[in-house]
Design a protein around this motif. Structure first.
Motif, PDB file in Angstrom:
ATOM      1  N   TYR A  31       0.808  -1.214   0.000  1.00  0.00           N
ATOM      2  CA  TYR A  31       0.000   0.000   0.000  1.00  0.00           C
ATOM      3  C   TYR A  31       0.844   1.268   0.000  1.00  0.00           C
ATOM      4  CZ  TYR A  31      -3.856   3.092   0.898  1.00  0.00           C
ATOM      5  OH  TYR A  31      -4.774   4.097   0.774  1.00  0.00           O
ATOM      6  N   LEU A  32       1.931   1.243   0.748  1.00  0.00           N
ATOM      7  CA  LEU A  32       2.721   2.464   0.918  1.00  0.00           C
ATOM      8  C   LEU A  32       3.845   2.631  -0.106  1.00  0.00           C
ATOM      9  CD1 LEU A  32       3.101   2.542   4.796  1.00  0.00           C
ATOM     10  CD2 LEU A  32       1.630   3.990   3.404  1.00  0.00           C
ATOM     11  N   PRO A  36       1.869   3.043  -4.919  1.00  0.00           N
ATOM     12  CA  PRO A  36       2.207   4.411  -5.348  1.00  0.00           C
ATOM     13  C   PRO A  36       3.222   4.455  -6.497  1.00  0.00           C
ATOM     14  CG  PRO A  36       2.240   4.279  -2.962  1.00  0.00           C
ATOM     15  CD  PRO A  36       2.039   2.887  -3.459  1.00  0.00           C
ATOM     16  N   LYS A  39       1.389   3.543  -9.591  1.00  0.00           N
ATOM     17  CA  LYS A  39       0.420   4.590  -9.904  1.00  0.00           C
ATOM     18  C   LYS A  39       1.065   5.834 -10.516  1.00  0.00           C
ATOM     19  CE  LYS A  39      -3.762   4.429  -7.098  1.00  0.00           C
ATOM     20  NZ  LYS A  39      -4.218   4.927  -5.787  1.00  0.00           N
ATOM     21  N   TRP A  48      -5.204  15.379 -15.324  1.00  0.00           N
ATOM     22  CA  TRP A  48      -6.098  15.296 -14.186  1.00  0.00           C
ATOM     23  C   TRP A  48      -5.788  16.394 -13.180  1.00  0.00           C
ATOM     24  CZ3 TRP A  48      -5.699  11.966  -9.323  1.00  0.00           C
ATOM     25  CH2 TRP A  48      -6.926  11.992  -8.633  1.00  0.00           C
ATOM     26  N   MET A  50      -7.125  16.556 -10.090  1.00  0.00           N
ATOM     27  CA  MET A  50      -7.346  16.069  -8.728  1.00  0.00           C
ATOM     28  C   MET A  50      -8.790  16.226  -8.256  1.00  0.00           C
ATOM     29  SD  MET A  50      -4.697  16.859  -5.726  1.00  0.00           S
ATOM     30  CE  MET A  50      -5.299  17.161  -4.094  1.00  0.00           C
ATOM     31  N   PHE A 265       0.808  20.460  -6.475  1.00  0.00           N
ATOM     32  CA  PHE A 265       0.061  20.966  -5.338  1.00  0.00           C
ATOM     33  C   PHE A 265      -0.283  22.455  -5.410  1.00  0.00           C
ATOM     34  CE2 PHE A 265       2.342  17.179  -3.918  1.00  0.00           C
ATOM     35  CZ  PHE A 265       1.254  16.410  -3.558  1.00  0.00           C
ATOM     36  N   MET A 270      -1.847  16.914 -11.778  1.00  0.00           N
ATOM     37  CA  MET A 270      -1.320  15.661 -11.235  1.00  0.00           C
ATOM     38  C   MET A 270      -0.640  14.810 -12.294  1.00  0.00           C
ATOM     39  SD  MET A 270      -1.607  15.556  -8.082  1.00  0.00           S
ATOM     40  CE  MET A 270      -2.314  16.627  -6.857  1.00  0.00           C
TER      41      MET A 270
ATOM     42  N   LEU B 126       1.008   8.627  -3.282  1.00  0.00           N
ATOM     43  CA  LEU B 126       0.903   8.361  -1.847  1.00  0.00           C
ATOM     44  C   LEU B 126       0.046   9.428  -1.176  1.00  0.00           C
ATOM     45  CD1 LEU B 126       2.042   6.326   0.207  1.00  0.00           C
ATOM     46  CD2 LEU B 126       3.881   7.931   0.674  1.00  0.00           C
ATOM     47  N   TYR B 127       0.267  10.651  -1.581  1.00  0.00           N
ATOM     48  CA  TYR B 127      -0.530  11.764  -1.056  1.00  0.00           C
ATOM     49  C   TYR B 127      -2.012  11.546  -1.380  1.00  0.00           C
ATOM     50  CZ  TYR B 127      -2.270  16.566  -0.607  1.00  0.00           C
ATOM     51  OH  TYR B 127      -2.979  17.677  -0.268  1.00  0.00           O
ATOM     52  N   LEU B 128      -2.287  11.161  -2.635  1.00  0.00           N
ATOM     53  CA  LEU B 128      -3.682  10.949  -3.040  1.00  0.00           C
ATOM     54  C   LEU B 128      -4.329   9.815  -2.247  1.00  0.00           C
ATOM     55  CD1 LEU B 128      -3.158  11.346  -6.887  1.00  0.00           C
ATOM     56  CD2 LEU B 128      -4.154  13.025  -5.319  1.00  0.00           C
ATOM     57  N   GLN B 129      -3.535   8.768  -1.969  1.00  0.00           N
ATOM     58  CA  GLN B 129      -4.056   7.656  -1.173  1.00  0.00           C
ATOM     59  C   GLN B 129      -4.389   8.098   0.254  1.00  0.00           C
ATOM     60  OE1 GLN B 129      -1.432   4.278  -3.404  1.00  0.00           O
ATOM     61  NE2 GLN B 129      -1.477   4.169  -1.214  1.00  0.00           N
ATOM     62  N   MET B 130      -3.495   8.885   0.816  1.00  0.00           N
ATOM     63  CA  MET B 130      -3.721   9.379   2.179  1.00  0.00           C
ATOM     64  C   MET B 130      -4.955  10.275   2.218  1.00  0.00           C
ATOM     65  SD  MET B 130      -1.569   8.162   4.240  1.00  0.00           S
ATOM     66  CE  MET B 130      -0.543   6.809   3.751  1.00  0.00           C
ATOM     67  N   GLN B 131      -5.130  11.017   1.140  1.00  0.00           N
ATOM     68  CA  GLN B 131      -6.291  11.898   1.050  1.00  0.00           C
ATOM     69  C   GLN B 131      -7.579  11.075   1.064  1.00  0.00           C
ATOM     70  OE1 GLN B 131      -6.770  13.983  -2.694  1.00  0.00           O
ATOM     71  NE2 GLN B 131      -7.044  15.906  -1.584  1.00  0.00           N
ATOM     72  N   LYS B 132      -7.550   9.971   0.318  1.00  0.00           N
ATOM     73  CA  LYS B 132      -8.717   9.100   0.249  1.00  0.00           C
ATOM     74  C   LYS B 132      -9.059   8.534   1.619  1.00  0.00           C
ATOM     75  CE  LYS B 132      -9.132   7.117  -4.244  1.00  0.00           C
ATOM     76  NZ  LYS B 132      -8.446   6.135  -5.086  1.00  0.00           N
ATOM     77  N   LEU B 133      -8.030   8.204   2.392  1.00  0.00           N
ATOM     78  CA  LEU B 133      -8.243   7.635   3.720  1.00  0.00           C
ATOM     79  C   LEU B 133      -8.514   8.718   4.763  1.00  0.00           C
ATOM     80  CD1 LEU B 133      -5.453   4.939   4.066  1.00  0.00           C
ATOM     81  CD2 LEU B 133      -7.851   4.619   3.478  1.00  0.00           C
ATOM     82  N   ALA B 144       2.781   7.369   8.569  1.00  0.00           N
ATOM     83  CA  ALA B 144       2.550   6.156   7.779  1.00  0.00           C
ATOM     84  C   ALA B 144       3.701   5.761   6.830  1.00  0.00           C
ATOM     85  CB  ALA B 144       1.232   6.268   7.012  1.00  0.00           C
TER      86      ALA B 144
END
Lengths: 307, 275
Positions: A31-32, A36, A39, A48, A50, A265, A270, B126-133, B144
């Motif tokens: 996951y970490l 990513p 992705k 995109w 965001m 950001f 993105m 990773l940022y986008l995933q954290m945002q989702k959570l 994390a």
């Protein structure tokens, strides 16, 4: 046959151990890290922002735009100059220090500690201090240069000098690490080589040139690649050092990671930012490939010699 | 010959000492500035010795920002990260070192391959995933990414392969020890040295983290020392002297750890480099 059929697969205690022990770790890891990374490549193919649901697939268009964009090309150029600038100073200086230390000196471990200290200290406080040292008005550096008859320079305001400043700070910060790795390599060189060489009249500089440098080649390659990879990821010191008059951080010297963060950001591009990350990945990949290639080449020639 | 040797050793000492002085000057300058008054900053030529050694600037840091919170956030982030990385690396490293199972080699190869990918490359997804959570702007999201380290797994695996013989584990199994008992009572105690090396390494990495806190933390109460200091320095209202006092305080914990564990740290870093 019958016995084989009876031997049905059952989970034994050590199977359970592997399963229970590894599954959560691999899950977190997937996951970490793994998702990513994958992705990044995936997102780089989309346009995109965001927020919107609309996420058109654009193929490699982000990459095409990248190589036509001035900020990106400037960032790529600056980052490359910085990475190689750090390399050509940090690696030779570290090698010389490690070599001199290895020849024996009192309080050796204290010298090592002092050279190593900048490497483990956090970047922001030391960058803050360097910013003050490099100050164009009252900086210590300009003061020191005045003894050599060099007139004060706006180290952090002039874009070229700012790059020089970033290189100086990073060289200062990375010498210690490179020195330690070279020290490990130097202790691996048998004294016999030097003894044999001194019989042939090669001592001092000659021994360094003809024994130390060739034998340290694999370590030098490793250290150089690590230095370049870190150099291409330079960010924190620039965030602190290179803010412009208005105080917007990292603006004087645009580097890849800065450009990437800004696109992701601030402008919410993105896909575009991920394309930049992919470019950064390719750079790291090529550098690692070079290192592995050289290491393998060395192994192969070693094996040939054994034959 | 001896004369020449003595000469070369004197040159060596001079060169190394000059180098060491250059390396240490920024630290001395940081400390010196932390004790100065704003008017002293404008004195030309600059001096290393402040007029007095009052702690005013250090106290002023706490007035300007909730510095104790920054410290606490850095400390708990680095500690949790170090503990988690040491534990996960030890467990996974042990399993990869001593157990053969389907897909094990492939899994390990993937772990190793991703170890070379710098954080900056995958931080956007990773940022986008954290945002989702919904983990942006909270402590869990901050810590994390620092819970696992592929290099740590590799490092522990190497150590366990070299230092713990299979026979020892087999003997324990014969005596009826459970797998978890073997792991906690035999493997872990034998790995104290590499565990502490990895722990120190992970602690320093997390303490020095900058980009990730910058991306995910918005709330000043969650700032780490690094982030707090960076934000602090771009705010113009704060004196450089106070800023330097903050810098000294953020370097101090690492400095103390380094002074006490100097040899250990240098050894662990050289272990990490000489794979």
């Amino acid at each position: 046959m019958a016995t084989l059929a009876k031997k049905r697969f059952r989970l034994k205690p050590h199977h359970w151990f592997v399963l229970l022990g590894l599954t959560p770790i691999i899950a977190i890891y997937t996951y970490l890290r793994f998702i990513p990374i994958v992705k990044t490549f995936y997102i780089s193919l989309f346009q995109w922002d965001m927020v919107s649901v609309d996420k058109p697939f654009v193929g490699l268009e982000n990459f095409v735009i990248l190589f036509q964009s001035d900020p990106f090309l400037t960032a790529l150029k600056n980052t490359t100059i910085i990475a190689f600038g750090i390399l050509i100073f940090s690696v030779p200086i570290a090698l010389i220090i490690a070599y001199l230390l290895s020849r024996g000196i009192r309080f050796k471990s204290w010298y090592e500690a002092i050279y190593f200290l900048p490497y483990i200290t956090p970047m922001v406080p030391v960058a803050v201090t360097w910013k003050w040292i490099l100050d164009s008005q009252q900086g210590l550096f300009n003061y020191a240069l005045s003894f050599f008859g060099i007139s004060p320079k706006p180290w952090l305001l002039d874009p070229t000098l700012a790059i020089v400043s970033v290189i100086m700070l990073t060289v200062w910060k990375t010498i210690g690490y490179n020195m330690i790795i070279f020290t490990v390599g130097l202790t691996g060189i048998s004294k016999e080589y030097y003894e044999a060489a001194s019989i042939d009249g090669a001592t001092g500089l000659k021994a360094f040139r003809y024994i130390t440098i060739p034998l340290l080649k694999p370590i030098t390659v490793f250290v150089s690649v690590i230095t370049l990879i870190h150099g291409y990821n330079v960010f924190s010191q620039i965030y602190v050092l290179a803010s412009d008059i208005q105080g917007s951080p990292g603006y004087v010297v645009r580097v890849l990671v800065y450009d990437m963060i800004e696109n992701a950001f601030r402008f919410f591009n993105m896909g575009y930012a991920s394309a930049e990350a992919v470019i950064l990945f390719l750079i790291v990949l090529v550098l690692t490939g070079i290192q592995m290639g050289l290491a393998r080449e060395k192994n192969r020639s070693g094996r040939r010699m054994k034959r | 010959m001896t004369k020449q040797k003595r000469l070369s050793s004197i040159i060596r000492i001079i060169v190394l000492t000059i180098g060491a002085v250059i390396m240490i000057i920024p630290f001395l300058w940081m400390i010196s500035t932390a004790f100065k008054t704003p008017t002293e900053l404008n004195v030309w030529p600059p001096s290393f010795i402040p007029k007095s050694f009052k702690l005013d600037n250090f106290l002023a840091v706490f007035d300007a920002v909730p510095f104790h919170l920054y410290f606490w956030n850095s400390l708990r982030m680095a500690t949790i990260s170090a503990v988690a990385i040491v534990f996960t690396s030890l467990l996974a490293g042990y399993i990869f070192a001593k157990f053969r199972f389907v897909g094990g080699a492939a899994l390990f190869a993937i772990l190793l391959a991703t170890a070379i990918v710098p954080f900056e490359i995958y931080m956007i997804p990773l940022y986008l995933q954290m945002q989702k959570l919904d983990m942006l702007n909270n402590f869990r999201g901050l810590v994390a990414p620092y819970l696992v380290m592929s290099f740590g797994i590799f490092f522990m695996r190497q150590n366990i392969m070299q230092q713990i013989p299979d026979e020892m584990l087999e003997a324990a199994r014969m005596e009826g020890a459970s797998e978890w008992r073997i792991f906690f009572r035999i493997v872990a105690p034998l790995c104290k040295a590499p565990m502490s090396a990895l722990g120190i390494f992970a602690f320093i990495e997390a303490w020095n983290a900058f980009i990730w806190p910058l991306l995910v933390v918005g709330d000043t109460k969650l700032y780490t020392m690094e982030l707090g200091l960076a934000m602090f320095q771009s705010a113009f209202s704060i004196d450089l002297t106070v800023m330097s006092a903050g810098s000294v305080m953020s370097v101090l914990p690492i400095l103390l750890v380094f002074i006490f564990l100097r040899k250990h740290i240098i050894e662990s870093i050289s272990m990490t480099g000489s794979k």
